[in-house]
Design a protein around this motif. Structure first.
Motif, mmCIF file in Angstrom:
data_model
loop_
_atom_site.group_PDB
_atom_site.id
_atom_site.type_symbol
_atom_site.label_atom_id
_atom_site.label_comp_id
_atom_site.label_asym_id
_atom_site.label_seq_id
_atom_site.Cartn_x
_atom_site.Cartn_y
_atom_site.Cartn_z
ATOM 1 N N PRO A 164 0.813 -1.221 0.000
ATOM 2 C CA PRO A 164 0.000 0.000 0.000
ATOM 3 C C PRO A 164 0.847 1.273 0.000
ATOM 4 O O PRO A 164 0.529 2.240 -0.704
ATOM 5 C CB PRO A 164 -0.825 -0.134 1.288
ATOM 6 N N SER A 165 1.921 1.291 0.772
ATOM 7 C CA SER A 165 2.760 2.492 0.813
ATOM 8 C C SER A 165 3.482 2.703 -0.509
ATOM 9 O O SER A 165 3.658 3.847 -0.960
ATOM 10 C CB SER A 165 3.766 2.402 1.957
ATOM 11 N N GLU A 167 2.348 1.759 -3.426
ATOM 12 C CA GLU A 167 1.320 2.215 -4.368
ATOM 13 C C GLU A 167 1.067 3.712 -4.200
ATOM 14 O O GLU A 167 0.971 4.456 -5.186
ATOM 15 C CB GLU A 167 0.029 1.433 -4.139
ATOM 16 N N GLU A 168 0.984 4.161 -2.965
ATOM 17 C CA GLU A 168 0.780 5.589 -2.703
ATOM 18 C C GLU A 168 1.946 6.406 -3.239
ATOM 19 O O GLU A 168 1.747 7.501 -3.799
ATOM 20 C CB GLU A 168 0.608 5.827 -1.200
ATOM 21 N N TYR A 169 3.154 5.893 -3.060
ATOM 22 C CA TYR A 169 4.327 6.628 -3.527
ATOM 23 C C TYR A 169 4.351 6.715 -5.055
ATOM 24 O O TYR A 169 4.739 7.745 -5.614
ATOM 25 C CB TYR A 169 5.601 5.965 -3.015
ATOM 26 N N ASP A 181 2.142 9.460 -5.892
ATOM 27 C CA ASP A 181 2.793 10.741 -5.570
ATOM 28 C C ASP A 181 3.776 11.141 -6.676
ATOM 29 O O ASP A 181 3.835 12.314 -7.077
ATOM 30 C CB ASP A 181 3.530 10.639 -4.241
ATOM 31 N N SER A 225 -2.080 -0.094 -9.916
ATOM 32 C CA SER A 225 -2.986 0.097 -8.793
ATOM 33 C C SER A 225 -4.129 -0.909 -8.804
ATOM 34 O O SER A 225 -4.567 -1.379 -7.749
ATOM 35 C CB SER A 225 -3.553 1.521 -8.817
#
Length: 248
Positions: free
Chosen positions: A124-125, A127-129, A132, A212
């Protein structure tokens, strides 16, 4: 200490890189930077023109590609004695573009597989990065700045999301040079360059969304289309034999 005469205020039109290239070319053509003379340092140019060192480096790379200046290890960047012909259209450095193609050919199969694995393994982290980094590319486009470093960061984030360190190690070994766009960007039409950046953003978006969604086949195909397209654009450069501002 080598300097320039007066601060050049940024103009409203054109990217920061293309504006700086234009200003430096004009200074060389006018004799403000004499043939055989050393250009101001990277830090001095950054302060004088009000741009980042990244912008300065990209502008100098374009001038080197146009055979207007030459960098000497440990000494600085010098104006070539033949630079008086700077008003003439630049000729492409075929060896430079060939090396870009070589890197792209190596990147393509590796990053196709990296996109697939990222879709399957990203945390999850991670994917968020990735999101970003993708947003950072858009921010650069909207600010009319070079997207090269943001582009590299996105590809590196995808490689890291494979959770196989060999993929990210390969990209890091080449650094930002793995994203060769700036090496052949000069001072062509601003609107054309921005349109091209937006095209790249859309190609990236298809990759990011597929990762994603956990769709490994879509991620693989989106990365393949993106990097194969880059190879096609560079081969067009070799055929045309002239620098373009919208090619990567």
């Amino acid at each position: 200490m080598v300097g320039v005469q007066g601060r050049v205020e940024p103009r409203k039109n054109g990217t920061l890189v293309s504006r700086l290239i234009n200003d430096l070319r004009q200074s060389i053509a006018s004799g403000a930077f004499a043939p055989g003379g050393r250009l101001p340092t990277e830090a001095q140019l950054s302060e004088t023109y009000g741009v980042s060192r990244t912008v300065v480096r990209e502008a100098i790379a374009a001038l080197r590609a146009g055979q207007l200046v030459d960098a000497r290890q440990g000494s600085g960047v010098y104006v070539l004695k033949s630079a008086a012909a700077s008003a003439l259209p630049e000729r492409i450095d075929s060896d430079r573009v060939a090396s870009v193609l070589e890197v792209l050919e190596i990147r393509t199969p590796l990053e196709i597989e990296a996109a697939c694995l990222a879709a399957l393994r990203r945390s999850p982290s991670q994917e968020e990065y990735i999101f970003d980094c993708h947003a950072r590319v858009l921010a650069c486009i909207e600010a009319e700045q070079s997207i090269r470093e943001a582009d590299f960061a996105l590809h590196l984030a995808i490689a890291e999301a494979t959770n196989n360190p060999q993929f990210s190690s390969f990209l890091r070994s080449h650094g930002v040079a793995a994203i060769p766009q700036a090496e052949i960007v000069t001072d062509a039409q601003h609107d054309r360059q921005i349109a091209y950046y937006k095209q790249l953003y859309q190609e990236h978006e298809r990759i990011v969304l597929a990762i994603s969604n956990g769709d490994e086949e879509a991620a693989r195909e989106a990365m393949r289309a993106h990097l194969k397209g880059s190879q096609v654009r560079h081969r067009e450069l070799l055929r045309d034999g002239r620098l373009r501002s919208t090619t990567r």
